[in-house]
Design a protein around this motif. Sequence first.
Motif, PDB file in Angstrom:
ATOM      1  N   GLY A 166       7.019  13.229  -2.333  1.00 36.39           N
ATOM      2  CA  GLY A 166       6.226  12.104  -1.394  1.00 36.39           C
ATOM      3  C   GLY A 166       4.901  12.222  -1.345  1.00 36.39           C
ATOM      4  N   ALA A 188       6.478   4.067   1.565  1.00 39.92           N
ATOM      5  CA  ALA A 188       6.882   4.016   0.293  1.00 39.92           C
ATOM      6  C   ALA A 188       7.468   5.383  -0.369  1.00 39.92           C
ATOM      7  CB  ALA A 188       5.682   3.545  -0.254  1.00 39.92           C
ATOM      8  N   ASP A 189       7.167   6.095   0.254  1.00 38.19           N
ATOM      9  CA  ASP A 189       8.055   7.558   0.254  1.00 38.19           C
ATOM     10  C   ASP A 189       9.945   6.877   0.249  1.00 38.19           C
ATOM     11  OD1 ASP A 189       5.915   9.296  -0.413  1.00 38.19           O
ATOM     12  OD2 ASP A 189       5.819  10.301   1.420  1.00 38.19           O
ATOM     13  N   GLU A 192      10.923   4.540  -2.438  1.00 37.01           N
ATOM     14  CA  GLU A 192      10.398   5.589  -3.581  1.00 37.01           C
ATOM     15  C   GLU A 192      11.866   6.940  -4.284  1.00 37.01           C
ATOM     16  OE1 GLU A 192       6.816   7.042  -4.387  1.00 37.01           O
ATOM     17  OE2 GLU A 192       6.124   4.672  -3.807  1.00 37.01           O
ATOM     18  N   ARG A 195      14.683   4.344  -4.714  1.00 38.84           N
ATOM     19  CA  ARG A 195      15.124   3.476  -5.533  1.00 38.84           C
ATOM     20  C   ARG A 195      15.739   4.544  -6.684  1.00 38.84           C
ATOM     21  NH1 ARG A 195       9.878  -0.383  -5.541  1.00 38.84           N
ATOM     22  NH2 ARG A 195      11.043  -1.905  -4.897  1.00 38.84           N
TER      23      ARG A 195
END
Length: 248
Positions: A166, A188-189, A192, A195
Amino acid sequence: MDQDLRMLGGRRIARGGKSIYGAPLGILMLEARFPRIAGDMGNAETWPFPVLLHVVRGASPERIVLNNPLEMLPQFIEAAKDLVDLGAEAITTNCGFLALMQAELSAAVGVPVATSSLIQVPWVQAILPPGKRVGVVTVSASTLTPRHFQSVGAPVDTPTRGTENGREFFRVIIKGEKDTLDIDMAEADIVEAGRALVEANPDIGAIVLECTNMPPYAAALQQAVGLPVYDIYSMITWFHAGLRPRVF
């Protein structure tokens, strides 16, 4: 009635034996200087109840996560005993990789010990429907080993995804590259990683966050993947509920 206050012959009698009262949970903290935002285990305002915090000197996130934390077992045992002496009735830690110390700390301090968020993996597995399993988002998948899972009774083949690649979370939390944290980039890290974990393992029915700095991002991850997400906050609120059951 508070367990340190008893009625005797119609009179209120306070019982001693501790240095600090009203905070039955002790937290062993790593030594770090990164920002601990609301939701982080090391931010005292995260908890809806008082806690006792004890920093284990020399136990940096990099040393514990990327190396062998058992090299510091004596220091953690000493710190845990200090917390119990102060008044803690149960002990937890602020790094999921300290799962490796679960048996040793439990044996040494004589009170309930919950070293890692990973303890929740078999609990969550038990509530999932057939064909579904738990996945783990960790700060460092490359150093989270089968032994960590085995130490807390979790399946050693639990699928994982880390944040090593990340842009923010790993750099700040583990490497200590700066003393600021871009919260949006850190989130976001985590999202992500979650996901990617689900995409690679379609049979995942729930996620456990290993890292105790990840609870601030649990809601965003849950919304992104549409699955239940459990973290150290969910585990410790359960843990504390047994120490101080609600009076109805």
